[in-house]
Design a protein around this motif. Structure first.
Motif, mmCIF file in Angstrom:
data_model
loop_
_atom_site.group_PDB
_atom_site.id
_atom_site.type_symbol
_atom_site.label_atom_id
_atom_site.label_comp_id
_atom_site.label_asym_id
_atom_site.label_seq_id
_atom_site.Cartn_x
_atom_site.Cartn_y
_atom_site.Cartn_z
ATOM 1 N N VAL A 47 37.062 34.749 29.059
ATOM 2 C CA VAL A 47 38.456 35.192 29.636
ATOM 3 C C VAL A 47 39.021 33.860 30.125
ATOM 4 O O VAL A 47 38.405 33.238 31.179
ATOM 5 C CB VAL A 47 38.256 36.481 30.681
ATOM 6 N N SER A 48 39.980 33.493 29.473
ATOM 7 C CA SER A 48 40.533 32.036 29.781
ATOM 8 C C SER A 48 41.586 32.101 30.923
ATOM 9 O O SER A 48 42.489 33.183 31.028
ATOM 10 C CB SER A 48 40.994 31.642 28.620
ATOM 11 N N ILE A 49 41.862 31.107 31.895
ATOM 12 C CA ILE A 49 42.662 31.187 32.667
ATOM 13 C C ILE A 49 44.055 30.837 32.218
ATOM 14 O O ILE A 49 44.995 31.555 32.817
ATOM 15 C CB ILE A 49 42.115 30.056 33.871
ATOM 16 N N THR A 50 44.248 29.923 31.303
ATOM 17 C CA THR A 50 45.630 29.643 30.670
ATOM 18 C C THR A 50 45.608 29.786 29.233
ATOM 19 O O THR A 50 44.680 29.653 28.625
ATOM 20 C CB THR A 50 46.143 28.154 31.436
ATOM 21 N N ASN A 51 46.828 29.612 28.747
ATOM 22 C CA ASN A 51 46.969 29.213 27.215
ATOM 23 C C ASN A 51 48.118 28.515 27.464
ATOM 24 O O ASN A 51 49.197 28.739 26.481
ATOM 25 C CB ASN A 51 47.153 30.532 26.725
ATOM 26 N N ASP A 52 48.297 27.571 28.096
ATOM 27 C CA ASP A 52 49.568 26.611 28.113
ATOM 28 C C ASP A 52 49.599 25.631 27.241
ATOM 29 O O ASP A 52 48.706 25.400 26.217
ATOM 30 C CB ASP A 52 49.648 25.787 29.585
ATOM 31 N N ASN A 53 50.729 25.020 26.850
ATOM 32 C CA ASN A 53 50.711 24.120 25.669
ATOM 33 C C ASN A 53 49.966 22.716 26.156
ATOM 34 O O ASN A 53 49.372 22.315 25.277
ATOM 35 C CB ASN A 53 52.295 23.561 25.597
ATOM 36 N N ALA A 54 49.796 22.269 27.269
ATOM 37 C CA ALA A 54 48.979 21.240 27.942
ATOM 38 C C ALA A 54 47.628 21.680 27.832
ATOM 39 O O ALA A 54 47.447 22.875 28.304
ATOM 40 C CB ALA A 54 49.562 20.642 28.922
ATOM 41 N N PHE A 55 46.669 20.821 27.570
ATOM 42 C CA PHE A 55 45.333 21.225 27.524
ATOM 43 C C PHE A 55 44.638 20.591 28.940
ATOM 44 O O PHE A 55 44.301 19.260 28.949
ATOM 45 C CB PHE A 55 44.905 20.668 26.388
ATOM 46 N N GLY B 146 32.012 44.697 21.237
ATOM 47 C CA GLY B 146 30.466 45.275 21.375
ATOM 48 C C GLY B 146 29.893 44.058 22.049
ATOM 49 O O GLY B 146 28.916 43.472 21.656
ATOM 50 N N CYS B 147 30.819 43.347 23.043
ATOM 51 C CA CYS B 147 30.059 42.153 23.825
ATOM 52 C C CYS B 147 29.096 42.428 24.774
ATOM 53 O O CYS B 147 28.990 43.664 25.143
ATOM 54 C CB CYS B 147 31.311 41.628 24.537
ATOM 55 N N ASP B 148 27.981 41.554 24.853
ATOM 56 C CA ASP B 148 26.831 41.741 25.786
ATOM 57 C C ASP B 148 27.256 41.334 27.340
ATOM 58 O O ASP B 148 26.761 41.666 28.139
ATOM 59 C CB ASP B 148 25.680 41.114 25.102
ATOM 60 N N VAL B 149 27.973 40.283 27.274
ATOM 61 C CA VAL B 149 28.049 39.288 28.253
ATOM 62 C C VAL B 149 29.653 39.045 28.435
ATOM 63 O O VAL B 149 30.406 38.855 27.822
ATOM 64 C CB VAL B 149 27.574 38.133 28.703
ATOM 65 N N VAL B 150 30.382 39.170 29.653
ATOM 66 C CA VAL B 150 31.718 38.808 30.056
ATOM 67 C C VAL B 150 31.558 37.421 31.157
ATOM 68 O O VAL B 150 30.583 37.426 31.890
ATOM 69 C CB VAL B 150 32.619 39.733 30.619
ATOM 70 N N TYR B 151 32.210 36.313 30.491
ATOM 71 C CA TYR B 151 32.325 35.068 31.143
ATOM 72 C C TYR B 151 33.769 34.598 31.556
ATOM 73 O O TYR B 151 34.709 34.537 30.774
ATOM 74 C CB TYR B 151 31.804 34.081 30.118
ATOM 75 N N THR B 152 33.783 34.601 32.933
ATOM 76 C CA THR B 152 35.262 34.183 33.332
ATOM 77 C C THR B 152 35.322 32.715 33.737
ATOM 78 O O THR B 152 34.513 32.219 34.251
ATOM 79 C CB THR B 152 35.606 35.114 34.628
ATOM 80 N N ASN B 153 36.514 32.233 33.228
ATOM 81 C CA ASN B 153 36.514 30.679 33.454
ATOM 82 C C ASN B 153 37.331 30.424 34.741
ATOM 83 O O ASN B 153 38.690 30.535 34.208
ATOM 84 C CB ASN B 153 36.956 29.985 31.986
ATOM 85 N N THR B 154 36.800 30.145 35.620
ATOM 86 C CA THR B 154 37.599 29.645 36.739
ATOM 87 C C THR B 154 37.771 30.742 37.737
ATOM 88 O O THR B 154 37.824 32.024 37.308
ATOM 89 C CB THR B 154 39.119 29.028 36.640
ATOM 90 N N ALA B 155 38.015 30.513 39.215
ATOM 91 C CA ALA B 155 37.963 31.571 40.202
ATOM 92 C C ALA B 155 39.263 32.176 40.301
ATOM 93 O O ALA B 155 39.511 33.081 41.036
ATOM 94 C CB ALA B 155 37.590 30.764 41.597
#
Length: 407
Positions: A6-14, A98-107
């Motif tokens: 799960v990504s924090i952003t999807n901005d144009n800047a990387f 059918g995912c086995d784990v959820v991974y959150t990117n940043t607090a």
């Protein structure tokens, strides 16, 4: 193993967190992990990188649970209500994959953790910021309560530096926090040079990152002004973009100090390595970096770093060995450090070489991948055996932090 990121952003800047997420996906794919990615908006840098890899990608609108300090109570409550609705959509998509784990990117986001809890799946929370000290933000639900929820909603929590880990681990079950420094890929050799003035000065400094008060570009300009008064020919390349008001502030300061001809605003670039290669030293003037991606990139280019003695920067910059440290806001000491580098070119070169060697050994993709995969495995095993204190992970007794990057 199927992992939903799960990504924090999807901005144009990387941004740095985005680059680290893509790096994580790449190295885990090489080890047999199947990535699935959720982003909060259509298009954007993260989405394009995921699509280029032909990976499953879904767009679900969700908001951060960190906000600016002055936000009204109504708006804060609205954000949390929005997060609850988004959580249901995330849970449906994660179950469908059918995912086995959820991974959150940043607090900064909580919807992945809430969806994992709803589904009874293992959850890994990768914390990449202090929230307040580095970005001037605060948790909607308050810091103490939110950190306790990060603990409660996660099987493993990862911090990108010991400094970040120590802050969050205070309110967590001992052994849940793991410190894993970000990986850095060695830059490809390039003959490209950067020319922004008719003739390169005797000494070039580069500062890279978002232009904002927290990144401390004003320290660098003030130091440049002091060096010019001492008769030294030094130039500063400012790489990055920011809000117009702050950029104008930095430009105005350069004018006041009579260094406009030696301060060059490059703007946002997708490849910053040519600028590092052209530098004699790289400056990291941030008030508080959680990790310091710029620091690590500069080290990989064999450049000495003059950085602040706060946050995660001292974990990368060893005083007088790979660089020099100063207190944020102390432009006089920053100028003195730059002058030392000018006056002692052999020592400057040696520090750059030391930094490159350290970064290659300690921030390698292989080392990082092994530790992230281990964290995922621990999360799955912990959930499967309903582990908590009866099945502790090896920890440091003083902090309760497992430091995977120091083994």
């Amino acid at each position: 193993m199927k992992v939903c990121f799960v990504s924090i952003t999807n901005d144009n800047a990387f941004w740095g967190a985005d680059r680290s997420l893509i790096d994580t996906i790449d190295v885990l794919r090489e080890r047999g992990v199947e990535p699935f990615v959720i982003v909060p908006r259509q298009g954007g840098a993260v989405g394009k990188e995921v699509e280029a890899r032909n990976l499953p990608l879904t767009v679900i609108a969700y908001r951060w649970w960190v906000v600016h300090v002055g936000m009204s109570t109504f708006k804060r409550l609205y954000r949390m209500a929005h997060s609850v609705v988004a959580t249901l959509r995330l849970a449906w998509q994660i179950r469908r994959w059918g995912c086995d784990v959820v991974y959150t990117n940043t607090a900064a986001i909580c919807v992945g953790a809430m969806a994992a809890r709803l589904l009874g799946l293992p959850h890994v929370w990768h914390v990449r910021e202090f929230v307040g000290d580095d970005h001037g933000l605060c948790f909607v639900l308050g810091e103490g309560r939110s950190i306790r929820l990060i603990d409660r909603w996660s099987d493993v929590v990862i911090a990108n530096s010991r400094a970040v880990g120590e802050k969050f681990a205070r309110a967590m079950v001992p052994g849940k926090m793991h410190v894993i420094h970000n990986m850095m890929r060695s830059p490809a050799p390039s003959a490209e040079s950067v020319t922004v003035s008719p003739q390169k000065s005797n000494f070039r400094c580069v500062i890279s990152g978002r232009l904002s008060e927290s990144k401390g570009q004003v320290d660098a300009v003030r130091a440049l002004g002091m060096l010019r008064q001492q008769g030294l020919d030094v130039e500063l390349l400012i790489v990055g973009e920011g809000k117009k008001k702050y950029v104008e502030l930095v430009e105005s300061l350069a004018g006041e100090l009579n260094v406009t001809d030696r301060v060059h605003f490059i703007g946002y670039v997708t490849d910053v390595f040519p600028f590092y290669r052209s530098a004699d030293a790289v400056l990291v003037c941030s008030k508080c970096e959680a990790f310091g991606r710029v620091t690590a990139e500069a080290m990989l280019c064999g450049k000495p770093v003059v950085g602040t003695n706060t946050g995660g920067t001292p974990e990368l910059v060893q005083e007088n060995i790979t660089g020099l440290l100063y207190t944020p806001g102390d432009a006089e000491t920053l100028a003195s450090h730059i002058r030392q580098l000018i006056d002692r070119p052999d020592w400057t070169k040696e520090m750059g070489n030391n930094g490159e060697r350290w970064a290659r050994e300690n921030l390698s993709p292989e080392r990082y991948a092994g530790r992230i995969l281990e964290a995922l495995t621990i999360a799955v095993a912990s959930r499967s055996r309903h582990a908590t204190p009866d099945h502790p992970v090896a920890i440091r007794p003083s902090t309760g932090i497992q430091s995977m990057s120091e083994r």
